[in-house]
Motif scaffolding. Sequence first.
Motif, PDB file in Angstrom:
ATOM      1  N   ILE A   1      -1.711   5.853  -3.510  1.00 60.76           N
ATOM      2  CA  ILE A   1      -0.311   5.988  -3.933  1.00 60.76           C
ATOM      3  C   ILE A   1       0.598   5.204  -2.997  1.00 60.76           C
ATOM      4  O   ILE A   1       1.556   4.556  -3.432  1.00 60.76           O
ATOM      5  N   GLY A   2       0.290   5.229  -1.687  1.00 60.48           N
ATOM      6  CA  GLY A   2       1.075   4.471  -0.721  1.00 60.48           C
ATOM      7  C   GLY A   2       1.005   2.971  -0.960  1.00 60.48           C
ATOM      8  O   GLY A   2       1.978   2.249  -0.734  1.00 60.48           O
ATOM      9  N   GLU A   3      -0.136   2.497  -1.430  1.00 59.03           N
ATOM     10  CA  GLU A   3      -0.291   1.074  -1.721  1.00 59.03           C
ATOM     11  C   GLU A   3       0.426   0.663  -2.999  1.00 59.03           C
ATOM     12  O   GLU A   3       0.897  -0.464  -3.109  1.00 59.03           O
ATOM     13  N   ASP A   4       0.479   1.550  -3.985  1.00 60.41           N
ATOM     14  CA  ASP A   4       1.114   1.244  -5.269  1.00 60.41           C
ATOM     15  C   ASP A   4       1.748   2.514  -5.814  1.00 60.41           C
ATOM     16  O   ASP A   4       1.078   3.347  -6.411  1.00 60.41           O
ATOM     17  N   ARG A   5       3.052   2.658  -5.627  1.00 61.36           N
ATOM     18  CA  ARG A   5       3.761   3.870  -6.036  1.00 61.36           C
ATOM     19  C   ARG A   5       3.769   4.063  -7.547  1.00 61.36           C
ATOM     20  O   ARG A   5       4.035   5.143  -8.045  1.00 61.36           O
ATOM     21  N   ARG A   6       3.462   3.004  -8.296  1.00 63.81           N
ATOM     22  CA  ARG A   6       3.486   3.094  -9.754  1.00 63.81           C
ATOM     23  C   ARG A   6       2.088   3.278 -10.357  1.00 63.81           C
ATOM     24  O   ARG A   6       1.921   3.184 -11.563  1.00 63.81           O
TER      25      ARG A   6
END
Length: 109
Positions: free
Chosen positions: A82-87
Motif C-alpha cells: 500500500i505504501g508503494e502504491d496507494r491506489r
Amino acid sequence: MLSVQMEQRVNLKFLVKLGKTFIEGYAMSKEEYGNECLSRTQVFEWLKRFKEGRETIEDDPRLGRSSTSKTDENIEETGKLIGEDRRISIRGLAEGTGIDKEGVRQNIA
C-alpha cells in the motif's frame, strides 16, 4: 492458564485413568461445566483417544491453509504494498501477497 476446553480435556484424561465409562465421563463433565461443556461427541472422542493411550491434550495439526491470514508478517507485507502504491486494489494486494481477498481485507481493517 488453561482454556475451559483444555481444562476439560485434562479432566477427561484423568477420568480415563480412574476407569470411568464414557457415559460417566460425559455426565461428570456436564455436571461440572454446564453450558460450557464440550459436546457429547467431543467428550466421547477425547475419552476414546485417551483410552487408546494418547497423552497430549493439544489438537492435532491440520493440513492445508493456515486458519488466518492476519499475521504480523502479512500485515507488514500488505502495508508495504500500500505504501508503494496507494491506489492498489484488493485484488492487486491479494496477488502481491499470495493471500486471498478476504484475508487482505482483514489485514487492512
